[in-house]
Design a protein around this motif. Structure first.
Motif, short mmCIF file in Angstrom:
data_model
loop_
_atom_site.label_atom_id
_atom_site.label_comp_id
_atom_site.label_asym_id
_atom_site.label_seq_id
_atom_site.Cartn_x
_atom_site.Cartn_y
_atom_site.Cartn_z
N ALA A 1 24.88 112.84 52.65
CA ALA A 1 25.49 112.10 53.76
C ALA A 1 25.91 113.04 54.88
N GLU A 2 25.74 112.58 56.11
CA GLU A 2 26.19 113.35 57.28
C GLU A 2 27.70 113.57 57.19
N GLY A 3 28.12 114.79 57.48
CA GLY A 3 29.55 115.10 57.44
C GLY A 3 30.03 115.66 56.12
N GLU B 1 30.40 118.41 53.72
CA GLU B 1 30.29 119.86 53.82
C GLU B 1 31.16 120.52 52.75
N GLN C 1 17.64 115.80 52.85
CA GLN C 1 17.67 115.03 54.09
C GLN C 1 19.08 114.52 54.36
N ARG C 2 19.57 114.76 55.56
CA ARG C 2 20.88 114.25 55.97
C ARG C 2 20.72 112.82 56.48
N VAL C 3 21.55 111.92 55.98
CA VAL C 3 21.47 110.52 56.41
C VAL C 3 22.88 109.99 56.69
N PRO C 4 23.02 108.98 57.54
CA PRO C 4 24.34 108.39 57.81
C PRO C 4 24.96 107.80 56.54
N LYS C 5 26.27 107.85 56.46
CA LYS C 5 26.97 107.34 55.27
C LYS C 5 26.67 105.86 55.04
#
Length: 249
Positions: free
Chosen positions: A30-32, A34, A53-57
């Motif tokens: 998920a994006e954000g 870290e 792959q980064r994807v929206p929550k």
């Protein structure tokens, strides 16, 4: 693009899968998200060459089957991938000239499964797919291969063009498909170690990949539709190689 139906959710299950060497097609983060365990996931995935792959929550929430995904979902492969070197070695040990199928961004799992089935029937030594922008070994691919997935090795590589260059250095001749090619499919010599390159269902082979081919061939089209299903095209080329080499098992 279709993914494997089996998925792992949550940081701890994904980390344990990475530690154990489980074959993963892709990891969604998920994006954000870290720091902490996410850094370990990124490091271990990089070490094993697994796409992250980064994807929206919100998308993660819609994909997840549980409420405990913690911003991490991993897709399991239907079968363990082979190494390209293993396919080359198997071909070298075979009494038949090497025959390898390279798929350039095939996206339809049914096409992929069909190609695996035909490649096995035609005696190909392996199939090669890119890690990105292509369907991986999913449950749908396995089912549509009618069991062939268990008998033909599949390798994933980072760059199709570079892999073709490597195969050419290993003594293979590369035959690609192109609707505007001058040669008909039966005019290419496939009695020698051969790589058959099948392009994407819509756009065909990429321009860089075309330049790596020793032969570009086309299938004769009499009707109004000027291209064939990728699985059908692969089948015609594979069995042309069988014809040229002699059909004895």
């Amino acid at each position: 693009m279709e993914q494997a139906t089996e998925q792992l959710e949550g940081r701890h299950p994904v980390i344990e899968a990475l530690k154990s060497g489980r074959e993963l097609n892709k990891i969604l983060l998920a994006e954000g998200v870290e720091g902490g365990s996410s850094n370990e996931i990124l490091a271990r995935a990089k070490e094993r060459g697994i796409v992250v792959q980064r994807v929206p929550k919100a998308k993660m929430d819609s994909i997840a089957t549980t409420r405990n995904h913690q911003g991490v979902i991993a897709y399991l492969a239907a079968k363990e991938y082979a190494e390209l070197e293993d396919i080359l070695q198997a071909a070298q040990n075979s009494p038949r000239p090497g025959l390898i199928v390279v798929l350039d961004e095939i996206e339809d799992p049914f096409n992929f499964g069909s190609i695996l089935r035909t490649a096995d029937g035609a005696g190909a030594h392996g199939v090669v797919i890119p890690k990105r922008r292509a369907v991986p070994l999913t449950a749908t691919v396995a089912k549509s291969s009618a069991g062939a997935i268990e008998h033909i090795p599949v390798a994933r590589i980072s760059n199709v063009s570079q892999t073709l260059e490597l195969l050419k250095k290993a003594g293979y001749w590369v035959v690609g498909t192109d609707v505007e090619a001058d040669l008909l499919y039966h005019q290419a010599d496939m009695t020698q170690p051969t790589v058959l390159v099948i392009g994407n269902e819509g756009k065909g082979l990429g321009e860089v990949v075309k330049k790596r081919c020793d032969y570009l061939v086309r299938l004769p089209m009499i009707g109004q539709v000027q291209s064939l299903n990728a699985g059908v095209a692969a089948g015609i080329l594979l069995y042309e190689s069988v014809r040229q080499r002699g059909s004895k098992k």
